[in-house]
Write a protein that holds these residues in place. Structure first.
Motif, PDB file in Angstrom:
ATOM      1  N   ASN A  56       0.845  -1.195   0.000  1.00 59.17           N
ATOM      2  CA  ASN A  56       0.000   0.000   0.000  1.00 59.17           C
ATOM      3  C   ASN A  56       0.884   1.250   0.000  1.00 59.17           C
ATOM      4  O   ASN A  56       1.764   1.402   0.850  1.00 59.17           O
ATOM      5  N   ILE A  57       0.655   2.134  -0.967  1.00 53.21           N
ATOM      6  CA  ILE A  57       1.479   3.326  -1.123  1.00 53.21           C
ATOM      7  C   ILE A  57       0.601   4.570  -0.983  1.00 53.21           C
ATOM      8  O   ILE A  57      -0.416   4.706  -1.656  1.00 53.21           O
ATOM      9  N   GLU A  58       1.004   5.480  -0.096  1.00 56.41           N
ATOM     10  CA  GLU A  58       0.303   6.749   0.093  1.00 56.41           C
ATOM     11  C   GLU A  58       1.281   7.896  -0.120  1.00 56.41           C
ATOM     12  O   GLU A  58       2.416   7.846   0.346  1.00 56.41           O
ATOM     13  N   LEU A  59       0.826   8.924  -0.830  1.00 56.05           N
ATOM     14  CA  LEU A  59       1.637  10.111  -1.057  1.00 56.05           C
ATOM     15  C   LEU A  59       0.857  11.347  -0.636  1.00 56.05           C
ATOM     16  O   LEU A  59      -0.363  11.411  -0.804  1.00 56.05           O
ATOM     17  N   PHE A  60       1.561  12.342  -0.102  1.00 56.43           N
ATOM     18  CA  PHE A  60       0.926  13.602   0.223  1.00 56.43           C
ATOM     19  C   PHE A  60       1.971  14.714   0.239  1.00 56.43           C
ATOM     20  O   PHE A  60       3.177  14.461   0.360  1.00 56.43           O
ATOM     21  N   SER A  61       1.488  15.942   0.069  1.00 61.81           N
ATOM     22  CA  SER A  61       2.386  17.090  -0.033  1.00 61.81           C
ATOM     23  C   SER A  61       3.028  17.410   1.307  1.00 61.81           C
ATOM     24  O   SER A  61       2.393  17.309   2.358  1.00 61.81           O
ATOM     25  N   GLY A  62       4.290  17.826   1.240  1.00 58.21           N
ATOM     26  CA  GLY A  62       4.997  18.313   2.417  1.00 58.21           C
ATOM     27  C   GLY A  62       5.269  19.803   2.278  1.00 58.21           C
ATOM     28  O   GLY A  62       4.437  20.563   1.776  1.00 58.21           O
ATOM     29  N   LYS A  63       6.431  20.216   2.696  1.00 57.17           N
ATOM     30  CA  LYS A  63       6.808  21.623   2.617  1.00 57.17           C
ATOM     31  C   LYS A  63       6.993  22.044   1.161  1.00 57.17           C
ATOM     32  O   LYS A  63       7.234  21.214   0.286  1.00 57.17           O
ATOM     33  N   SER A  64       6.911  23.339   0.912  1.00 56.79           N
ATOM     34  CA  SER A  64       7.164  23.865  -0.426  1.00 56.79           C
ATOM     35  C   SER A  64       7.709  25.274  -0.318  1.00 56.79           C
ATOM     36  O   SER A  64       7.602  25.934   0.724  1.00 56.79           O
ATOM     37  N   ASP A  65       8.288  25.748  -1.413  1.00 60.73           N
ATOM     38  CA  ASP A  65       8.815  27.108  -1.460  1.00 60.73           C
ATOM     39  C   ASP A  65       8.910  27.537  -2.920  1.00 60.73           C
ATOM     40  O   ASP A  65       8.919  26.689  -3.828  1.00 60.73           O
ATOM     41  N   THR A  66       8.950  28.837  -3.155  1.00 57.17           N
ATOM     42  CA  THR A  66       9.100  29.363  -4.503  1.00 57.17           C
ATOM     43  C   THR A  66      10.306  30.295  -4.560  1.00 57.17           C
ATOM     44  O   THR A  66      10.679  30.925  -3.559  1.00 57.17           O
ATOM     45  N   PHE A  67      10.895  30.376  -5.757  1.00 57.20           N
ATOM     46  CA  PHE A  67      12.070  31.207  -5.974  1.00 57.20           C
ATOM     47  C   PHE A  67      11.971  31.839  -7.366  1.00 57.20           C
ATOM     48  O   PHE A  67      11.299  31.315  -8.254  1.00 57.20           O
TER      49      PHE A  67
END
Length: 325
Positions: free
Chosen positions: A286-297
């Motif tokens: 069973n594989i689960e993915l979800f968003s973590g931290k992010s940033d823009t440049f």
């Protein structure tokens, strides 16, 4: 094959170039002001921080959801080569055997490394079409390879054995890195294996960052780009594959391998790029993915190597903050 498009310093073997399946002179949209992440993270830029990056194709056995035992590195054969020494010299010029040696060490005991050299000016529907599958045997005291010329049908059989799954492209492949890739995706249930856009590792050959490059072609702001736009639909298998690769290398090295997506725009009015951490939870199959931290440049200017280096520094800074939270 359009040789004018593919011509590169008179080489007979080149790295694949993404182009429209129905017209190989038609290339994908690019941001002419900032370039592509592969430009930002070239070997020259990475080496300034004693880092290395590789791209490769890999297989998942979908019955067990485990990394299978072949890693492929593809190239296009522009003109036939009869002299084996010239053949190997061309391969070294394109792929850099020093880097390949590092890939061999990273995947030692996990997978064998193969070059897939594609004479792409063929009718792939013909049973007589062929390509070269070259196994890397050794990079210790001297290089050793096993070169096999195989038919398209044998090649498709190899893909079936390695994936253990029939896969049909629902909407078809519009752009591909070769006519072979286009043919497999649009005419068979055995498409060419997906790739890792870039695996970053240090001078001890320890991988620490897995990058996926995601092109943003719409006019919406880059900040709205995130995992939910692509997973679980339409890119479920892509993200599951990368998650299994991440998990396998983490088990191998007993270290965290950060998985991130770099979103970059083709619309020139968008001035930023974005990096997003992808968190993965694997429990048995069973594989689960979800968003973590992010940033823009802010985007770098094309061919501005000082700003390219700043991109790398921002990625490393993001890695350090995210990995040591």
């Amino acid at each position: 094959m359009n040789k004018k498009i593919y011509k590169e310093k008179n080489r007979k073997i080149i790295k694949p170039i993404s182009a429209k399946c129905s017209d190989r002179s038609n290339l994908p949209k690019k941001n002419l002001k900032s370039g592509h992440p592969e430009d930002w993270l070239s070997s020259n830029i990475l080496s300034q921080l004693n880092l290395y990056g590789v791209s490769f194709d890999f297989f998942i056995n979908w019955e067990t959801k485990q990394l299978n035992n072949e890693i492929w590195i593809k190239g296009l054969l522009i003109d036939d080569i009869t002299d084996i020494n010239i053949f190997l010299k061309e391969m070294d010029s394109v792929f850099n055997f020093k880097t390949i040696k590092q890939i061999v060490q990273i995947f030692n005991s996990l997978a064998d490394i193969y070059f897939i050299i594609i004479p792409d000016n063929q009718d792939w529907k013909s049973n007589n079409s062929y390509l070269y599958k070259i196994k890397v045997n050794s990079f210790s005291k001297r290089s050793s390879f096993t070169i096999n010329k195989i038919t398209i049908n044998n090649f498709i059989d190899d893909i079936k054995k390695l994936t253990k799954k029939s896969i049909r492209s629902g909407k078809g492949l519009i752009y591909g890195t070769s006519l072979l890739e286009c043919y497999l995706a649009n005419n068979t249930d055995s498409p060419y294996p997906g790739d890792a856009d870039m695996l970053l590792f240090n001078n001890e050959n320890i991988p620490f960052l897995l990058l996926e490059f995601k092109k943003h072609t719409k006019e919406t702001e880059i900040e709205k780009q995130n995992l939910n736009n692509y997973y679980p639909k339409p890119d479920n298998l892509k993200y599951q594959r990368l998650s299994i690769l991440k998990h396998t290398l983490e088990q191998r090295y007993k270290k965290t391998l950060l998985f991130c997506v770099i979103y970059y725009p083709t619309q020139q009015h968008i001035l930023k790029w974005k990096i997003e951490e992808i968190k993965v939870n694997i429990n048995n199959t069973n594989i689960e993915l979800f968003s973590g931290k992010s940033d823009t440049f802010f985007l770098p200017k094309k061919d501005n190597y000082i700003q390219y280096k700043e991109v790398l520094q921002n990625i490393i800074k993001f890695y350090n903050i995210t990995n040591h939270k």
